[in-house]
Design a protein around this motif. Sequence first.
Motif, PDB file in Angstrom:
ATOM      1  N   ASP A 169       0.837  -1.195   0.000  1.00 28.82           N
ATOM      2  CA  ASP A 169       0.000   0.000   0.000  1.00 28.82           C
ATOM      3  C   ASP A 169       0.875   1.249   0.000  1.00 28.82           C
ATOM      4  OD1 ASP A 169      -2.220   1.801   0.385  1.00 28.82           O
ATOM      5  OD2 ASP A 169      -1.685   1.859   2.509  1.00 28.82           O
ATOM      6  N   CYS A 170       0.679   2.084  -0.986  1.00 25.70           N
ATOM      7  CA  CYS A 170       1.396   3.360  -1.084  1.00 25.70           C
ATOM      8  C   CYS A 170       0.336   4.453  -1.083  1.00 25.70           C
ATOM      9  CB  CYS A 170       2.235   3.396  -2.358  1.00 25.70           C
ATOM     10  SG  CYS A 170       3.249   4.881  -2.532  1.00 25.70           S
ATOM     11  N   SER A 171       0.049   4.992   0.087  1.00 26.57           N
ATOM     12  CA  SER A 171      -1.005   5.982   0.245  1.00 26.57           C
ATOM     13  C   SER A 171      -0.595   6.937   1.365  1.00 26.57           C
ATOM     14  CB  SER A 171      -2.331   5.289   0.597  1.00 26.57           C
ATOM     15  OG  SER A 171      -2.258   4.702   1.895  1.00 26.57           O
ATOM     16  N   SER A 172      -1.520   7.729   1.838  1.00 28.15           N
ATOM     17  CA  SER A 172      -1.219   8.636   2.960  1.00 28.15           C
ATOM     18  C   SER A 172      -1.647   8.043   4.291  1.00 28.15           C
ATOM     19  CB  SER A 172      -1.907   9.987   2.736  1.00 28.15           C
ATOM     20  OG  SER A 172      -3.316   9.825   2.705  1.00 28.15           O
ATOM     21  N   ASN A 173      -2.052   6.776   4.297  1.00 23.99           N
ATOM     22  CA  ASN A 173      -2.526   6.144   5.534  1.00 23.99           C
ATOM     23  C   ASN A 173      -1.423   6.125   6.592  1.00 23.99           C
ATOM     24  OD1 ASN A 173      -4.368   4.774   7.181  1.00 23.99           O
ATOM     25  ND2 ASN A 173      -3.630   2.776   6.511  1.00 23.99           N
ATOM     26  N   GLY A 174      -1.700   6.688   7.776  1.00 25.37           N
ATOM     27  CA  GLY A 174      -0.726   6.724   8.855  1.00 25.37           C
ATOM     28  C   GLY A 174       0.228   7.902   8.800  1.00 25.37           C
ATOM     29  N   LEU A 175       0.060   8.766   7.810  1.00 24.36           N
ATOM     30  CA  LEU A 175       0.883   9.975   7.710  1.00 24.36           C
ATOM     31  C   LEU A 175       0.242  11.060   8.569  1.00 24.36           C
ATOM     32  CD1 LEU A 175       3.263  11.434   6.309  1.00 24.36           C
ATOM     33  CD2 LEU A 175       1.691  11.980   4.435  1.00 24.36           C
ATOM     34  N   ALA A 176       0.998  11.623   9.499  1.00 23.38           N
ATOM     35  CA  ALA A 176       0.379  12.534  10.466  1.00 23.38           C
ATOM     36  C   ALA A 176       1.374  13.585  10.941  1.00 23.38           C
ATOM     37  CB  ALA A 176      -0.153  11.748  11.662  1.00 23.38           C
ATOM     38  N   SER A 177       0.827  14.689  11.433  1.00 25.05           N
ATOM     39  CA  SER A 177       1.631  15.766  11.999  1.00 25.05           C
ATOM     40  C   SER A 177       0.964  16.248  13.278  1.00 25.05           C
ATOM     41  CB  SER A 177       1.752  16.924  10.990  1.00 25.05           C
ATOM     42  OG  SER A 177       0.448  17.397  10.637  1.00 25.05           O
ATOM     43  N   GLY A 178       1.639  17.114  13.988  1.00 28.82           N
ATOM     44  CA  GLY A 178       1.074  17.649  15.226  1.00 28.82           C
ATOM     45  C   GLY A 178       1.936  18.767  15.762  1.00 28.82           C
ATOM     46  N   SER A 179       1.480  19.398  16.820  1.00 23.25           N
ATOM     47  CA  SER A 179       2.289  20.439  17.456  1.00 23.25           C
ATOM     48  C   SER A 179       3.500  19.831  18.142  1.00 23.25           C
ATOM     49  CB  SER A 179       1.438  21.216  18.478  1.00 23.25           C
ATOM     50  OG  SER A 179       0.401  21.926  17.831  1.00 23.25           O
ATOM     51  N   THR A 180       3.402  18.544  18.522  1.00 22.19           N
ATOM     52  CA  THR A 180       4.513  17.811  19.107  1.00 22.19           C
ATOM     53  C   THR A 180       4.635  16.467  18.400  1.00 22.19           C
ATOM     54  OG1 THR A 180       3.177  16.667  20.776  1.00 22.19           O
ATOM     55  CG2 THR A 180       4.018  18.855  21.360  1.00 22.19           C
ATOM     56  N   TYR A 181       5.766  15.821  18.575  1.00 22.52           N
ATOM     57  CA  TYR A 181       5.977  14.502  17.975  1.00 22.52           C
ATOM     58  C   TYR A 181       4.950  13.514  18.513  1.00 22.52           C
ATOM     59  CZ  TYR A 181       8.541  10.444  16.194  1.00 22.52           C
ATOM     60  OH  TYR A 181       8.905   9.307  15.520  1.00 22.52           O
ATOM     61  N   GLY A 182       4.655  13.590  19.808  1.00 23.18           N
ATOM     62  CA  GLY A 182       3.677  12.684  20.405  1.00 23.18           C
ATOM     63  C   GLY A 182       2.302  12.828  19.784  1.00 23.18           C
ATOM     64  N   GLN A 183       1.874  14.057  19.525  1.00 23.88           N
ATOM     65  CA  GLN A 183       0.580  14.274  18.879  1.00 23.88           C
ATOM     66  C   GLN A 183       0.562  13.647  17.491  1.00 23.88           C
ATOM     67  OE1 GLN A 183      -0.536  18.396  18.750  1.00 23.88           O
ATOM     68  NE2 GLN A 183      -0.697  18.589  20.980  1.00 23.88           N
ATOM     69  N   ALA A 184       1.660  13.803  16.758  1.00 23.06           N
ATOM     70  CA  ALA A 184       1.724  13.225  15.415  1.00 23.06           C
ATOM     71  C   ALA A 184       1.609  11.704  15.485  1.00 23.06           C
ATOM     72  CB  ALA A 184       3.026  13.645  14.731  1.00 23.06           C
ATOM     73  N   VAL A 185       2.314  11.089  16.436  1.00 20.35           N
ATOM     74  CA  VAL A 185       2.261   9.636  16.585  1.00 20.35           C
ATOM     75  C   VAL A 185       0.844   9.178  16.914  1.00 20.35           C
ATOM     76  CG1 VAL A 185       2.965   7.716  18.081  1.00 20.35           C
ATOM     77  CG2 VAL A 185       4.675   9.299  17.185  1.00 20.35           C
ATOM     78  N   GLN A 186       0.182   9.854  17.849  1.00 27.24           N
ATOM     79  CA  GLN A 186      -1.187   9.479  18.214  1.00 27.24           C
ATOM     80  C   GLN A 186      -2.116   9.586  17.012  1.00 27.24           C
ATOM     81  OE1 GLN A 186      -2.995  11.236  21.777  1.00 27.24           O
ATOM     82  NE2 GLN A 186      -4.925  11.421  20.650  1.00 27.24           N
ATOM     83  N   HIS A 187      -2.021  10.679  16.267  1.00 23.85           N
ATOM     84  CA  HIS A 187      -2.884  10.855  15.096  1.00 23.85           C
ATOM     85  C   HIS A 187      -2.651   9.746  14.073  1.00 23.85           C
ATOM     86  CE1 HIS A 187      -3.081  15.476  15.982  1.00 23.85           C
ATOM     87  NE2 HIS A 187      -3.820  14.757  16.798  1.00 23.85           N
ATOM     88  N   GLY A 188      -1.376   9.405  13.851  1.00 27.46           N
ATOM     89  CA  GLY A 188      -1.063   8.381  12.862  1.00 27.46           C
ATOM     90  C   GLY A 188      -1.596   7.014  13.249  1.00 27.46           C
ATOM     91  N   ILE A 189      -1.432   6.641  14.521  1.00 25.19           N
ATOM     92  CA  ILE A 189      -1.950   5.357  14.988  1.00 25.19           C
ATOM     93  C   ILE A 189      -3.464   5.308  14.819  1.00 25.19           C
ATOM     94  CG2 ILE A 189      -2.290   3.876  17.007  1.00 25.19           C
ATOM     95  CD1 ILE A 189       0.434   4.819  18.042  1.00 25.19           C
ATOM     96  N   CYS A 190      -4.139   6.378  15.244  1.00 22.34           N
ATOM     97  CA  CYS A 190      -5.607   6.394  15.182  1.00 22.34           C
ATOM     98  C   CYS A 190      -6.104   6.295  13.745  1.00 22.34           C
ATOM     99  CB  CYS A 190      -6.150   7.661  15.849  1.00 22.34           C
ATOM    100  SG  CYS A 190      -6.023   7.656  17.657  1.00 22.34           S
ATOM    101  N   GLU A 191      -5.410   6.922  12.804  1.00 23.76           N
ATOM    102  CA  GLU A 191      -5.860   6.850  11.410  1.00 23.76           C
ATOM    103  C   GLU A 191      -5.778   5.419  10.883  1.00 23.76           C
ATOM    104  OE1 GLU A 191      -5.439   9.917   8.132  1.00 23.76           O
ATOM    105  OE2 GLU A 191      -3.724   8.611   7.707  1.00 23.76           O
TER     106      GLU A 191
END
Length: 407
Positions: A169-191
Amino acid sequence: MSPLDARTLVLPEQPSPAEGARETIARIRPHWQRMGITRVANVTGLDRIGIPVVMVCRPNARSLAVSQGKGLDLDSATVSGLMESVELFHAEHIDKPLRLGSMAELSPSHAFARIDRLARVAGERHTADRVTLWIEGQDLVSGGARWLPYESVRANFTVPAPTGSGCFDCSSNGLASGSTYGQAVQHGICEIVERDATALWNRMRAAERRATGLDLDSVADGRCRDVLDRLSLGGFDTTAWETTSDTGVPAFFCLIADSRDRSGHHGIGAAAHPAAEVALLKALVEAAQVRTTYVSGARDDLHPDEYSESHRENRRRIAERLRTEHAPLRPLVVVPERTQAGTGGNIRWLLDRLAVAGLDEVIAVDLSKEEIGLPVVRIVIPGLEGPDDHDGYMPGERARRVMEARG
């Protein structure tokens, strides 16, 4: 090592002042030219829902040239759209070291992720002798390095594709950003959890889906009620289902239908989050964004056929079938501990829930660029289903189990 201390699962936020939406916009603004952002447009008024939606244009993008953003106010919607553009830019322009070779030749010196469990697409077959590009990530469960196929991380869709592409799979699934690295990780996991949950739900029997129908009258959360009221006043019927899988992470799928125009565009939205009310809110707002995006016609991955009478009629029939199958059997269950948990606590909880479901790798590839200073990460979770709206989607082990049970 990333800012996450994965070895002890202590995941502190990086010290930084609280950022509101306007501060985040100001933080991104100096980098617009670098990332190719030429225009941010408020398209809310093109529809009658009233939930803010914006479009962000990057004419020379290597993936989508138009990104969408949504929120409960215009500033939040603007941040949403800008951050989607930020994520895509970083995944289009990866400057991390890569390795070229096969698993067979690199295995003695490289620790690979569970490649056999990665989301696949129809096309080429991956073997241990296949030469391809690899990129290093960090397993948030063990803390160790894991190498992934480059195509499962990049979002550069220019042609020709890199050597060895066409298996995953080559898509944007799991690609995430945030104000902090932790926020980006949480967003990516949830997606990724959301896409997996939706893929499994789509393969259930109609009777099983019926049992997942959400009783919207049970929703007491103020922000969710505000969105539901806006949709109702705008002349839209809203239907929702709880798609939570065996991971136990709350997930929802929403459908909005235009009650004033039978041929009007529908909106669908899906989301997952440790707090059920947050997941539902995100799904509802995304459904509004999707509807407004169709009305605007601006997104460059919308095919002209999607505006034809036959296509819209087919979508209407599918929507009506889903609504007919729906029964409001499930109340929205709010767990205060999940609502009040911070980012670090949420990530630990998510990793625990994934482990219970037999998912023992959660790999993060830090795509942040020092000169831009915005945390961007690609999360890959071997074993979870990829997005099933991908043209080449191939059901993985979890989806096949649901299909076998369905007969």
